[in-house]
Design a protein around this motif. Structure first.
Motif, PDB file in Angstrom:
ATOM      1  N   SER A 245      32.965  34.348  35.381  1.00  0.00           N
ATOM      2  CA  SER A 245      33.816  35.461  35.799  1.00  0.00           C
ATOM      3  C   SER A 245      34.642  35.963  34.614  1.00  0.00           C
ATOM      4  CB  SER A 245      34.756  35.023  36.921  1.00  0.00           C
ATOM      5  OG  SER A 245      35.693  34.070  36.444  1.00  0.00           O
ATOM      6  N   GLU A 246      35.175  37.173  34.746  1.00  0.00           N
ATOM      7  CA  GLU A 246      35.978  37.760  33.668  1.00  0.00           C
ATOM      8  C   GLU A 246      37.215  36.910  33.391  1.00  0.00           C
ATOM      9  OE1 GLU A 246      38.175  42.011  32.582  1.00  0.00           O
ATOM     10  OE2 GLU A 246      36.834  41.862  34.316  1.00  0.00           O
ATOM     11  N   GLU A 247      37.798  36.372  34.442  1.00  0.00           N
ATOM     12  CA  GLU A 247      38.987  35.539  34.291  1.00  0.00           C
ATOM     13  C   GLU A 247      38.665  34.252  33.523  1.00  0.00           C
ATOM     14  OE1 GLU A 247      42.257  33.124  37.021  1.00  0.00           O
ATOM     15  OE2 GLU A 247      40.679  34.291  37.975  1.00  0.00           O
ATOM     16  N   SER A 249      36.168  33.834  31.450  1.00  0.00           N
ATOM     17  CA  SER A 249      35.638  34.134  30.116  1.00  0.00           C
ATOM     18  C   SER A 249      36.676  33.952  29.023  1.00  0.00           C
ATOM     19  CB  SER A 249      35.098  35.565  30.064  1.00  0.00           C
ATOM     20  OG  SER A 249      33.985  35.703  30.917  1.00  0.00           O
ATOM     21  N   SER A 250      37.944  34.200  29.344  1.00  0.00           N
ATOM     22  CA  SER A 250      39.008  34.084  28.341  1.00  0.00           C
ATOM     23  C   SER A 250      39.487  32.644  28.174  1.00  0.00           C
ATOM     24  CB  SER A 250      40.189  34.977  28.742  1.00  0.00           C
ATOM     25  OG  SER A 250      40.711  34.564  29.996  1.00  0.00           O
ATOM     26  N   LYS A 289      29.091  37.748  26.904  1.00  0.00           N
ATOM     27  CA  LYS A 289      28.872  38.786  27.899  1.00  0.00           C
ATOM     28  C   LYS A 289      28.300  38.108  29.133  1.00  0.00           C
ATOM     29  CE  LYS A 289      26.404  43.152  28.680  1.00  0.00           C
ATOM     30  NZ  LYS A 289      25.420  44.126  28.107  1.00  0.00           N
ATOM     31  N   VAL A 291      28.237  38.024  33.769  1.00  0.00           N
ATOM     32  CA  VAL A 291      28.585  38.500  35.108  1.00  0.00           C
ATOM     33  C   VAL A 291      28.422  37.329  36.055  1.00  0.00           C
ATOM     34  CG1 VAL A 291      28.044  40.110  36.976  1.00  0.00           C
ATOM     35  CG2 VAL A 291      27.832  40.851  34.584  1.00  0.00           C
ATOM     36  N   LYS A 292      29.418  37.101  36.867  1.00  0.00           N
ATOM     37  CA  LYS A 292      29.378  35.993  37.813  1.00  0.00           C
ATOM     38  C   LYS A 292      28.130  36.055  38.678  1.00  0.00           C
ATOM     39  CE  LYS A 292      31.558  32.488  39.848  1.00  0.00           C
ATOM     40  NZ  LYS A 292      31.866  31.251  39.146  1.00  0.00           N
ATOM     41  N   SER A 296      24.552  34.553  31.649  1.00  0.00           N
ATOM     42  CA  SER A 296      25.453  34.791  30.510  1.00  0.00           C
ATOM     43  C   SER A 296      24.666  34.986  29.231  1.00  0.00           C
ATOM     44  CB  SER A 296      26.416  33.603  30.329  1.00  0.00           C
ATOM     45  OG  SER A 296      27.106  33.305  31.520  1.00  0.00           O
TER      46      SER A 296
END
Length: 312
Positions: A245-247, A249-250, A289, A291-292, A296
């Motif tokens: 997820s975007e969260e 990823s960081s 890069k 998407v859940k 990846s």
């Protein structure tokens, strides 16, 4: 008579001023020459503390000497600390190697014991799995500590990117096949790309990333491909796994970070952190890069020429 007297006084004052200016200039020149000598000694590594006489040398020379001495003392302390850390890491590695190897051996022998109950076999398998986890953790921490403390220096030479990719693919082929996954290395056999990197450590970084891709992919494939620009070689590791997820990823490059949904999987959350530290030490970087639920792609950028990468 008065005019003559005033002229004489002015002449004496002017002469005194000239003498004073020359004296100051000579003293400044002498001090600058001494400072220049001190700086030459510092640059050559032969600087030693000397006794200074304030009546002959300016206070700035003393302050400059004190500053250089404090720098030398700091460097000696840092070197001493690094040596202590090096010894400690060596001791940890040496003292844990044999017990861990014995635990793995005895657990494997116990698992072959026919008289063991199902519960006993399950316990032995758990011991083996946790010992493997401990072995991986100790190995990773030793590598990371050596890298972070400068005990191991990365030596970037011209190396084959194809050789790097093919080596990692071959090592993880068996693991991928055990999960019925395809692992594909897309390297151009007619165009052997080279770049500036340390083969051993960069292999460690790529191995960690590809191993993660295999670990978190249940069906489909893991694909490794390469591409080159004027400045960087890019290695893409693409999977059809669970995605990130975007969260998350960081956070995934943080030391010991593990997402909740993968907490039951093997691993200790240090592989990606180590991979990033290695690549950054070579003036490269990693991009993600994802998407859940849709897989990846980790992209590793390695300088083709380190001088060019620093200019860009």
């Amino acid at each position: 008579m008065t005019d003559y007297f005033l002229t004489a006084v002015f002449g004496v004052v002017a002469l005194a001023s000239v003498i004073f200016a020359l004296t100051v200039r000579l003293r400044c020149k002498k001090t600058m020459n001494r400072l220049d000598d001190i700086l030459d000694e510092a640059l050559s590594g032969s600087f030693k503390v000397k006794e200074f006489d304030e009546s002959h040398v300016s206070s700035i020379e003393n302050r400059f000497s004190d500053f250089l001495q404090s720098r030398l003392t700091s460097e000696e302390n840092i070197l001493d600390e690094k040596n202590k850390i090096k010894e400690m890491i060596s001791d940890i590695s040496h003292q844990t190697k044999t017990p861990i190897a014995n635990l793995l051996l005895y657990s494997e022998l116990l698992s072959e014991e026919e008289s063991l109950s199902d519960e006993g076999k399950e316990s032995v398998e758990m011991i083996h799995a946790q010992t493997e986890k401990l072995r991986f953790l100790v190995d990773s921490l030793v590598k990371l500590s050596r890298l972070e403390n400068g005990i191991v220096a990365l030596n970037a030479d011209k190396n084959s990117v194809n050789e790097l990719v093919n080596s990692v693919t071959a090592e993880l082929l068996s693991k991928a096949q055990s999960k019925k996954l395809k692992i594909i290395a897309k390297t151009d056999k007619t165009d052997n790309i080279t770049a500036d990197f340390d083969m051993k450590w960069t292999r460690e970084a790529l191995l960690n990333i590809v191993d993660n891709a295999v670990k978190y992919t249940d069906e489909g494939c893991v694909e490794i491909s390469t591409d080159a620009s004027d400045v960087f070689v890019r290695i893409d590791v693409k999977d059809t796994g669970i995605g990130i997820s975007e969260e998350e990823s960081s956070k995934i490059f943080q030391r010991f970070y593990r997402a909740t949904e993968v907490s039951e999987e093997e691993g200790v959350g240090i592989g990606l952190y180590l991979a990033r530290e290695i690549i950054m030490s070579e003036d490269g970087y990693i991009k993600l890069k994802s998407v859940k639920g849709q897989g990846s792609t980790f992209s590793i950028f390695i300088p083709i020429n380190k001088n060019l990468s620093k200019m860009s």
